[in-house]
Each structure stands twice: as C-alpha cells, then as structure tokens.
Design a protein around this motif. Structure first.
Motif, short mmCIF file in Angstrom:
data_model
loop_
_atom_site.label_atom_id
_atom_site.label_comp_id
_atom_site.label_asym_id
_atom_site.label_seq_id
_atom_site.Cartn_x
_atom_site.Cartn_y
_atom_site.Cartn_z
N LEU A 149 -17.35 -6.38 -21.11
CA LEU A 149 -17.08 -6.10 -19.70
C LEU A 149 -17.38 -7.31 -18.82
O LEU A 149 -16.62 -7.62 -17.90
N PHE A 150 -18.47 -8.00 -19.10
CA PHE A 150 -18.82 -9.17 -18.30
C PHE A 150 -17.82 -10.30 -18.49
O PHE A 150 -17.53 -11.05 -17.55
N PHE A 151 -17.29 -10.44 -19.70
CA PHE A 151 -16.35 -11.52 -19.99
C PHE A 151 -14.92 -11.17 -19.58
O PHE A 151 -14.09 -12.06 -19.45
N PHE A 152 -14.65 -9.90 -19.35
CA PHE A 152 -13.28 -9.44 -19.08
C PHE A 152 -12.59 -10.18 -17.94
O PHE A 152 -11.42 -10.56 -18.06
N PRO A 153 -13.25 -10.44 -16.79
CA PRO A 153 -12.54 -11.15 -15.70
C PRO A 153 -12.03 -12.52 -16.11
O PRO A 153 -11.02 -12.99 -15.59
N ASN A 154 -12.71 -13.16 -17.07
CA ASN A 154 -12.27 -14.48 -17.49
C ASN A 154 -10.99 -14.43 -18.30
O ASN A 154 -10.31 -15.45 -18.44
N VAL A 155 -10.67 -13.27 -18.85
CA VAL A 155 -9.43 -13.11 -19.61
C VAL A 155 -8.24 -13.10 -18.66
O VAL A 155 -7.14 -13.54 -19.02
N LEU A 156 -8.44 -12.60 -17.45
CA LEU A 156 -7.36 -12.50 -16.48
C LEU A 156 -7.05 -13.87 -15.89
O LEU A 156 -7.91 -14.73 -15.79
N SER A 157 -5.81 -14.04 -15.49
CA SER A 157 -5.41 -15.28 -14.83
C SER A 157 -5.87 -15.26 -13.38
O SER A 157 -6.22 -14.21 -12.82
N THR A 158 -5.87 -16.43 -12.77
CA THR A 158 -6.27 -16.54 -11.36
C THR A 158 -5.34 -15.71 -10.48
O THR A 158 -5.78 -15.10 -9.50
N VAL A 159 -4.07 -15.69 -10.82
CA VAL A 159 -3.10 -14.90 -10.05
C VAL A 159 -3.44 -13.42 -10.12
O VAL A 159 -3.45 -12.72 -9.09
N TRP A 213 -16.59 -13.45 -9.06
CA TRP A 213 -16.29 -12.44 -10.08
C TRP A 213 -15.46 -13.03 -11.22
O TRP A 213 -15.66 -12.69 -12.39
N GLY A 214 -14.54 -13.94 -10.89
CA GLY A 214 -13.70 -14.54 -11.91
C GLY A 214 -14.40 -15.61 -12.72
O GLY A 214 -13.93 -15.97 -13.81
N GLY A 215 -15.51 -16.15 -12.22
CA GLY A 215 -16.18 -17.24 -12.93
C GLY A 215 -17.40 -16.84 -13.70
O GLY A 215 -17.85 -17.58 -14.59
N VAL A 216 -18.00 -15.68 -13.39
CA VAL A 216 -19.26 -15.28 -14.03
C VAL A 216 -19.09 -15.10 -15.54
O VAL A 216 -19.95 -15.50 -16.33
N GLY A 217 -17.99 -14.49 -15.96
CA GLY A 217 -17.81 -14.16 -17.37
C GLY A 217 -17.90 -15.35 -18.29
O GLY A 217 -18.56 -15.31 -19.34
N PHE A 218 -17.25 -16.44 -17.92
CA PHE A 218 -17.23 -17.64 -18.76
C PHE A 218 -18.62 -18.23 -18.90
O PHE A 218 -19.09 -18.53 -20.01
N TYR A 219 -19.31 -18.41 -17.78
CA TYR A 219 -20.63 -19.03 -17.83
C TYR A 219 -21.68 -18.08 -18.39
O TYR A 219 -22.70 -18.53 -18.92
N PHE A 220 -21.45 -16.79 -18.29
CA PHE A 220 -22.32 -15.82 -18.96
C PHE A 220 -22.33 -16.06 -20.47
O PHE A 220 -23.39 -16.07 -21.10
N VAL A 221 -21.16 -16.27 -21.05
CA VAL A 221 -21.07 -16.53 -22.49
C VAL A 221 -21.73 -17.87 -22.83
O VAL A 221 -22.46 -17.99 -23.83
#
Length: 315
Positions: A126-136, A186-194
C-alpha cells in the motif's frame, strides 16, 4: 650436441608479445563496453546542453531565421518578475516537499523494519502503490479530490461538520499553491520508503539488541543508531528530491497549468510555456531560463554536499 631452438617473436620477447596482446584485448573490451554509454551521453546529454547554450544567445521562435542577440535573453530574464515569482514557488516547494517526504518515509520504514505487524506485507504494498502510478494519474486523481462539486476533500470536511460549499481548492490563489504539495508528497513517499527500509535492514540487529538491553527507547534508537548509519542514503535522497522539485513541473501542469493568475507557476513550467505554450514561442528565452535553472541545480548540489560532508557514521 645442438641446442634446442625456441621460436622467437616480436624481437625475441615472446612473453612481452603475449602481454601486449592481452593489454590490447583489455583495451578493446573496455572501448566496446563503454562506447554505447559514452555515445548515448554525448548524444542525449552533452550535445543538447551545448545546443541550449547556443540557443540562449538567439532570438528564435523555431520557424523564422534565428537572430543572434548575445546575452539579451539573460538580461530580460533577470528583469522578468514572473521568473522570480516562479523561482520563489520552487523555493517554497524545496523547503516543504523534501522534508515531508523524507520524514514520512523514514517513520514508515523504521516501523516496518522494526515492528512485526500482522499485515506487514500488505502495508508495504500500500505504501509503495503511489509510486507505481504515473505522474499524470496521480495528478488527475488529486484533481478529483480537490474538485469543488464532487471532490472527496469537500465531502470529508462536510462529514466532520465543516461545510465549505463548492470550494475549488485549485481555483483560488490562496489555496492553489499549497494544494499542489500533498500530491507531490503522496507520490514520492513510496519510493523512498522502500529505499530507507532496505537501508535500515542492513544495520546489524546486535546494535538494536544492545540498545534495548540498556533501556533505550524507540526514539533513542532512531536518532542514535538508525539515522546516523543511514545518513548517506538520506543525503542522496535529499539531493534527488531537491533537484526533482526544481526540475519537475508535470504535476503543476496537469493540476493548474500555473494558475490561477500564475499563483502556482514554477520555473520549469514557465520555461516550458515560453518554448511550447500557447502564444509566442521563444526558444532562445526558454533556453536562457534553462541555463539559469542548470546553474541553480549545480549550486544546490554543491551546498548540500558542503552541509552534509564528513557526517557519516560506521558500525
């Protein structure tokens, strides 16, 4: 008795001949291995940057014959109040988005790495999910959240007794700029969380066990063990986030396109609109802004390195 003859090559030095052949093969391999990457760097990085420097000295709309104007574009840029307004917005994003992303990512990563929750793996997804989505996709999703008529934010406020009517968060100068910050976080937390969770997992468990035996709390362990040992990762993450804040404008383009009345304009979007936006196209002026942005990014990198130098910890 005749002595046995040994084949002599390369002026009587067979060993030297073998060494030279091996050295040539190594050099050939290095050349073949690095040529594609080096060629790509020249073609897609160095050449465009040099071309940008050339364009910044021209008055050119991409169609008519370019006119050499020297440093006039830079003079006009420093006198352009919209450039400084856009740059100020970038500064506001720089002091809000990177700290928020790093802080939230660190807390989540520390909890996931040191506490055994029941649905730990689900939380990670769930935390990483926003990083899967594109910026658009992220920008369109948050545009719906901020919508005045059907938006989730206004509906949530009404549930807790705050009725703001059909307030359009992205349509008012007082709120539009601040409303663009949550989507970026919200879009950047997932990547840096990992990234942080993997860095924390490399810290020896014995350090935490010793701290627990000595009665150290979670806060003490976080600030005395975790943060010092992963500081190099945090520093690199801060560099990427700050540079991304200055370069990026895709979410602003989709959410507000710099409006209303330029209240959310950033330097990258202002450069883009000068080159490809509606109305007059001025590639020379946009290139001058790009060179100005390049200098800012280099200076930001040097300042970060200076402020965080020689602060690494080892175990």
């Amino acid at each position: 008795m005749e002595e046995m003859s040994v084949p002599i090559t390369n002026a009587g030095h067979p060993r030297r001949s073998w060494q030279q052949k091996t050295k040539f093969q190594k050099r050939l391999f290095i050349l073949m291995a690095t040529t594609p990457a080096f060629g790509g760097y020249i073609l897609f990085t160095l050449y465009p940057n040099l071309l940008t420097i050339y364009y910044s000295l021209l008055d050119w709309d991409g169609i008519k014959e370019p006119v050499f104007v020297g440093f006039q574009n830079f003079i006009n840029m420093f006198q352009d109040q919209y450039v400084w307004r856009a740059l100020w917005h970038n500064v506001l994003f720089m002091v809000t988005i990177p700290p928020l992303v790093i802080f939230i990512s660190l807390i989540l990563a520390y909890l996931m790495a040191n506490k055994k929750y029941r649905f730990n793996s689900i939380y990670k997804v769930l935390f990483f999910f926003p990083n899967v989505l594109s910026t658009v996709a992220i920008s369109l999703l948050w545009a719906f959240v901020y919508d005045g008529t059907f938006g989730l934010l206004n509906a949530g406020l009404r549930l807790i007794g705050i009725d703001v009517g059909n307030f359009y968060w992205l349509g008012e100068q007082e709120t539009a700029l601040w409303a663009t910050i949550p989507p970026a976080v919200w879009g950047g937390v997932g990547f840096y969380f990992v990234i942080f969770m993997n860095a924390i997992s490399t810290i020896p468990k014995s350090l935490y066990e010793s701290a627990i035996l000595e009665g150290a709390s979670h806060t003490t362990r976080l600030f005395r063990i975790t943060l010092p040992l992963i500081m190099p990762i945090i520093r690199v993450s801060a560099i990427f986030l700050i540079l991304g804040v200055f370069k990026g404008f895709e979410n602003i383009l989709i959410l507000t396109n710099g409006g209303p009345s330029g209240s959310t304009d950033v330097i990258g979007l202002y450069m883009f609109n000068n080159a490809f936006g509606t109305g007059t196209h001025n590639y020379g002026y946009a290139s001058a802004i790009g060179m100005f942005l390049f200098v800012i990014l280099v200076l930001a990198k040097l300042v970060i390195d200076k402020l965080t130098a020689n602060r690494d910890a080892e175990y």
